[in-house]
Design a protein around this motif. Structure first.
Motif, mmCIF file in Angstrom:
data_model
loop_
_atom_site.group_PDB
_atom_site.id
_atom_site.type_symbol
_atom_site.label_atom_id
_atom_site.label_comp_id
_atom_site.label_asym_id
_atom_site.label_seq_id
_atom_site.Cartn_x
_atom_site.Cartn_y
_atom_site.Cartn_z
ATOM 1 N N GLY A 270 8.379 5.177 -4.987
ATOM 2 C CA GLY A 270 8.386 6.339 -5.858
ATOM 3 C C GLY A 270 7.524 7.471 -5.313
ATOM 4 O O GLY A 270 6.985 7.397 -4.205
ATOM 5 N N PRO A 271 7.353 8.540 -6.092
ATOM 6 C CA PRO A 271 6.678 9.752 -5.608
ATOM 7 C C PRO A 271 5.150 9.677 -5.704
ATOM 8 O O PRO A 271 4.517 10.449 -6.442
ATOM 9 N N TRP A 272 4.533 8.782 -4.929
ATOM 10 C CA TRP A 272 3.084 8.614 -4.996
ATOM 11 C C TRP A 272 2.335 9.844 -4.476
ATOM 12 O O TRP A 272 1.261 10.186 -4.982
ATOM 13 N N GLY A 273 2.875 10.503 -3.466
ATOM 14 C CA GLY A 273 2.214 11.692 -2.950
ATOM 15 C C GLY A 273 2.174 12.800 -3.982
ATOM 16 O O GLY A 273 1.111 13.384 -4.257
ATOM 17 N N ASP A 274 3.309 13.085 -4.586
ATOM 18 C CA ASP A 274 3.366 14.134 -5.599
ATOM 19 C C ASP A 274 2.549 13.758 -6.829
ATOM 20 O O ASP A 274 1.928 14.628 -7.462
ATOM 21 N N ALA A 275 2.540 12.479 -7.178
ATOM 22 C CA ALA A 275 1.745 12.041 -8.329
ATOM 23 C C ALA A 275 0.257 12.269 -8.086
ATOM 24 O O ALA A 275 -0.473 12.692 -8.992
ATOM 25 N N LEU A 276 -0.183 12.019 -6.865
ATOM 26 C CA LEU A 276 -1.594 12.244 -6.533
ATOM 27 C C LEU A 276 -1.941 13.722 -6.614
ATOM 28 O O LEU A 276 -2.948 14.111 -7.229
ATOM 29 N N ILE A 277 -1.117 14.555 -6.001
ATOM 30 C CA ILE A 277 -1.406 15.988 -5.911
ATOM 31 C C ILE A 277 -1.198 16.693 -7.242
ATOM 32 O O ILE A 277 -2.041 17.499 -7.671
ATOM 33 N N GLN A 278 -0.097 16.404 -7.922
ATOM 34 C CA GLN A 278 0.276 17.167 -9.114
ATOM 35 C C GLN A 278 -0.304 16.619 -10.410
ATOM 36 O O GLN A 278 -0.441 17.354 -11.396
ATOM 37 N N GLU A 279 -0.667 15.317 -10.415
ATOM 38 C CA GLU A 279 -1.124 14.709 -11.668
ATOM 39 C C GLU A 279 -2.550 14.164 -11.577
ATOM 40 O O GLU A 279 -3.388 14.451 -12.442
ATOM 41 N N HIS B 41 0.862 -1.172 0.000
ATOM 42 C CA HIS B 41 0.000 0.000 0.000
ATOM 43 C C HIS B 41 0.903 1.229 0.000
ATOM 44 O O HIS B 41 1.709 1.422 0.903
ATOM 45 N N SER B 42 0.758 2.075 -1.006
ATOM 46 C CA SER B 42 1.673 3.208 -1.151
ATOM 47 C C SER B 42 1.445 4.292 -0.099
ATOM 48 O O SER B 42 2.328 5.122 0.126
ATOM 49 N N VAL B 43 0.283 4.305 0.532
ATOM 50 C CA VAL B 43 -0.215 5.367 1.423
ATOM 51 C C VAL B 43 -0.030 6.756 0.804
ATOM 52 O O VAL B 43 -0.065 7.758 1.490
ATOM 53 N N TYR B 44 0.174 6.800 -0.504
ATOM 54 C CA TYR B 44 0.319 8.050 -1.249
ATOM 55 C C TYR B 44 1.350 8.976 -0.598
ATOM 56 O O TYR B 44 1.158 10.178 -0.466
ATOM 57 N N ALA B 45 2.465 8.333 -0.205
ATOM 58 C CA ALA B 45 3.609 9.073 0.328
ATOM 59 C C ALA B 45 4.781 8.884 -0.629
ATOM 60 O O ALA B 45 4.945 7.808 -1.222
ATOM 61 N N ASN B 46 5.573 9.905 -0.797
ATOM 62 C CA ASN B 46 6.798 9.752 -1.578
ATOM 63 C C ASN B 46 7.750 8.832 -0.820
ATOM 64 O O ASN B 46 7.954 8.998 0.382
ATOM 65 N N SER B 47 8.334 7.854 -1.524
ATOM 66 C CA SER B 47 9.236 6.937 -0.831
ATOM 67 C C SER B 47 10.378 6.509 -1.739
ATOM 68 O O SER B 47 10.273 6.574 -2.966
#
Length: 490
Positions: free
Chosen positions: A248-257, A238-244
């Motif tokens: 990878g950058p799941w948090g930024d991908a959620l917010i920016q894309e 589970h990525s928890v939508y955090a950059n790791s």
């Protein structure tokens, strides 16, 4: 002389038994014509006729793994006592009848090895393991897990937003996926815009749950909202939508894309709310605290550990071993009603040492941990001994939400205070209430207006009608506050 002869005979017998039964496995070219490199897993169960689908870490079933390179269709590879094993080598697991399956993990993007699209697997076979250590069994993986297709309806849609950020990191085309559930009046007024409620599932959830569903989203009291159901699934858990470092950058991908693509496709008014449970509860608290300007409020339910001084009652900063407490009793990873043992850390980590990716412990390592030289997440502990890796813990610190808030409160208070509600059951199965308590203590020291609430029930029974109503009231209140300051007409 007799002693030497006895030792020689004992050595030969030991070598003979060490090989145990052998399982020769291959895959069919009709399902995959290319050569295979990667992990192959062998699953056993005495009860389940689908052993590959057992709950890793909670069900104590035997499993084995090997890593192979350039294997052609029809070419056999063998499982024996040299395989990575749980709970013991093939020659040492309990004798008896077993259901057995093999899975060839192509690792094409799915979370669970047993359910990842493109993976090859065999029909279940029933075998009898006895004291004949010369037995040879054969298994052919002649089936392939197919891609799950989302069936859209009037109100339930699928969104797969392309991500340059994740594709660049993972070196393959990657999308951020979700189900979008529209309100009942969405098609009545083409000019009307709606707030969005992001619903984040716990570990193991799947947005395809909404496939084919014909129901519109539920309102927040009388306020119609667009639901966006995120499951966080990625190859390592589970990525928890955090950059790791690993996912990878799941948090930024959620917010920016993802969010810009969502708001391009659907009529959103800019009001964004978060609700999540378990790993989803951690996710929404992470997103709210790290992107406070993006979201108006969050309700975090039974979140994964938010203070690493109580990582399921293990203090990662002070304790030396994750398997045993100070009295040498096994530390628990799951309980019944927060009291009675269900599963322990030792068996969970050792089983995940075989099922090498995508499970709950690996998920934590992938998000919180550093990346080692071979490209894999550094584990929080030695899977053989349970000794905690202090260097790994040092990297985990940046994901300790409680520590982050304490260290950064002066800078983020103005953007964040009043936007957070955390609730949990007093008998949480995974002992998550203890971590929430520590967070509450720290937030009170900071004179924050975070809300904390405790209810009767465990991880699964806490979500009563009253519980959900209290969450909705908080979100509705915070949305109306946001609406007043945004200048947008509801």
């Amino acid at each position: 002389m007799k002693k030497n002869l006895f030792l020689s005979i004992l050595f030969l017998v030991t070598i003979s038994l060490a090989n145990g039964q052998i399982f020769k496995v291959s895959y069919s070219g009709s399902q995959y014509s290319g050569k295979f490199s990667g992990h192959v897993l062998l699953y056993f169960s005495k009860e389940s006729k689908s052993p590959k689908d057992g709950a890793v870490g909670l069900d104590k079933f035997p499993c084995f793994a090997i890593e192979v390179k350039n294997i052609a269709p029809g070419q056999s590879v063998s499982f024996d006592d040299a395989s990575v094993s749980y709970p013991a080598t093939l020659s040492n697991i309990e004798r008896g009848e077993y259901y057995v399956q093999v899975v060839w993990d192509r690792n094409l993007g799915g979370r669970s090895i047993a359910a990842s699209a493109g993976n090859l697997y065999s029909t279940t076979q029933k075998v009898i393991l006895n004291k004949d250590y010369h037995q040879i069994f054969t298994l052919l993986a002649d089936k392939k897990i197919e891609e799950t297709v989302f069936k859209e309806t009037t109100f339930d849609k699928e969104i797969r937003a392309p991500s340059k950020l994740l594709s660049g990191f993972l070196h393959r085309q990657t999308t951020v996926d979700a189900a979008v559930i529209l309100p009942g009046d969405y098609y009545k007024d083409s000019n009307k815009k709606y707030p969005v409620l992001f619903l984040v599932s716990g570990y193991g959830g799947d947005y395809h749950t909404f496939s084919g569903d014909s129901l519109p989203s539920d309102p927040l009291d009388t306020i119609p909202v667009i639901w966006v159901y995120l499951d966080g699934n990625c190859p390592l858990g589970h990525s928890v939508y955090a950059n790791s470092d690993n996912n990878g950058p799941w948090g930024d991908a959620l917010i920016q894309e993802f969010i810009p693509e969502l708001e391009r496709r659907y009529r959103c008014n800019g009001g964004r709310l978060l609700r999540g449970h378990s790993s989803g509860g951690f996710t929404v608290l992470w997103l709210q605290t790290h992107y406070p300007e993006t979201f108006a409020a969050c309700v975090s339910s039974s979140p994964d550990p938010v203070d690493f001084r109580s990582f399921q009652k293990v203090n990662l900063y002070e304790d030396k071993n994750i398997y045993y407490d100070k009295d040498s009793a096994l530390n628990l990873v799951a309980t019944v009603a927060g009291i009675f043992p269900w599963a322990d850390m030792k068996n969970s980590f050792r089983q995940e040492n075989v099922v090498y990716r995508g499970e709950q412990g690996h998920s934590f390592d992938a998000v919180f941990g550093a990346r080692n030289k071979d490209g894999n997440p550094i584990r929080i502990c030695d899977p053989k001994t349970g000794v905690i890796d202090t260097a790994a813990v040092n990297h985990w610190k940046k994901y300790d939400i409680s520590l982050y808030l304490r260290n950064n409160w002066d800078n983020i208070k103005g953007l964040l205070d009043g936007k957070v509600r955390v609730s949990v059951g007093n008998q949480d199965n995974f002992l998550l209430n203890y971590s929430v308590k520590l967070l509450e203590i720290e937030m009170k020291k900071l004179n924050s207006s975070f809300q904390f609430a405790y209810y009767p029930g465990d991880h699964f029974t806490v979500s009563t009608k009253e519980y959900r109503k209290d969450q909705a009231i908080f979100l509705e209140t915070k949305y109306l506050e946001w609406l007043k300051t945004s200048g947008i007409k509801n």
